[in-house]
Design an enzyme around this catalytic site. Structure first.
Site, PDB file in Angstrom:
ATOM      1  CB  SER A   2      -0.892   0.014   1.251  1.00  0.00           C
ATOM      2  OG  SER A   2      -1.526   1.268   1.410  1.00  0.00           O
ATOM      3  CE1 TYR A  16      -3.453  -2.282   5.358  1.00  0.00           C
ATOM      4  CE2 TYR A  16      -2.925  -0.004   4.792  1.00  0.00           C
ATOM      5  CZ  TYR A  16      -3.289  -1.286   4.414  1.00  0.00           C
ATOM      6  OH  TYR A  16      -3.470  -1.569   3.077  1.00  0.00           O
TER       7      TYR A  16
END
Length: 262
Positions: A139, A152
């Protein structure tokens, strides 16, 4: 363009919907026999995959069981796509560092980092034998952590480093390892009002539809729109193919121009 992957085999994790389902469908369209692994096996996945495995990929036993069942189903593994990630929206706190306990850190790292460690370790003997390829789905939050749930971005940054380590070790042995880092993607993670996108909208006190409509402007997407799962899938499919035979250890960003620096 002939990608040279027809007849190959692949495992795709987190394949039930969104990016994982799109990757499964794209690979299947190129003649790859895909084993799709997910907690919930959707009808769409059943249609696209050569075999499916219902499993909790956030556990060591689940992640390694996928590989054993995949080899039984298709005879060996050429490609591995470690796509599973994010987490249960109901279990993720959107608070700051002091608001998040160890349970969230552990759960996020188990799903977003250690799942890839466990699955790769189990699949690697077969991939080495077949001189295959691995793509890890990361990501842009690995580079820009602000705005993501605590843990995350940190897990995805670690996943990027894992990909680099694997590439350095495995490239001389004929295995390619690369990373794909999407920005905002129009997957159920964001488009489902009962999912993570809905939780973010509630936290900001706006409607879910307004949140989605304002993402391109709010986050500076140069293209003016979010990426589709199919666009991510096309990139992954290319990276697994013979057309990408000398691409090793690279992180490929697909974010509509969100990141402004290399």
């Amino acid at each position: 363009m002939d990608l040279g992957i027809s007849g190959k085999t692949a495992i795709v994790t987190g394949a039930g919907r969104g990016i994982g389902l799109a990757i499964t469908q794209a690979l299947a369209a190129e003649g790859v026999r895909v084993v799709g692994a997910a907690r919930t096996i959707t009808p769409e996945l059943e249609k696209a995959a050569a075999a499916t495995v219902s499993v909790d990929l956030s556990t060591r036993d689940g992640a390694t069981r996928v590989v054993g069942e995949a080899i039984d189903a298709v005879g060996g593994i050429d490609f591995l796509v470690n796509n599973v990630g994010a987490g249960d929206p109901d279990a993720l706190s959107l608070g700051g560092f002091l608001d998040v306990d160890d349970d969230q850190w552990q759960a996020v790292f188990d799903l977003n980092l250690f799942s890839a460690v466990w699955t790769t370790r189990a699949a690697l003997p077969s991939i080495l034998e077949r001189r295959g390829a691995i793509v890890n789905i990361s990501s842009i939050n690995a580079r820009v952590p602000a705005g993501s749930p605590v843990g995350y971005a940190e897990a995805k940054a670690a996943l990027n480093q894992l990909s680099k380590r694997l590439s350095e070790e495995l490239a001389p042995r004929g295995v390619r390892v690369n990373t794909v880092s999407p920005g905002f993607v129009s997957s159920p993670l964001w488009t489902d009002p009962n999912g993570f996108g809905g939780k973010v909208a509630d936290a900001y006190g706006v409607s879910h539809s307004d949140l989605l409509a304002n993402i391109p402007g709010q986050f500076g997407l140069a293209s003016g729109r979010v990426t589709t799962p199919e666009e991510v899938a096309d990139l992954v499919t290319f990276l697994l193919s013979e057309r990408a035979a000398n691409i090793h250890g690279a992180d490929h960003v697909i974010d509509g121009g969100t990141l402004k620096a290399g």
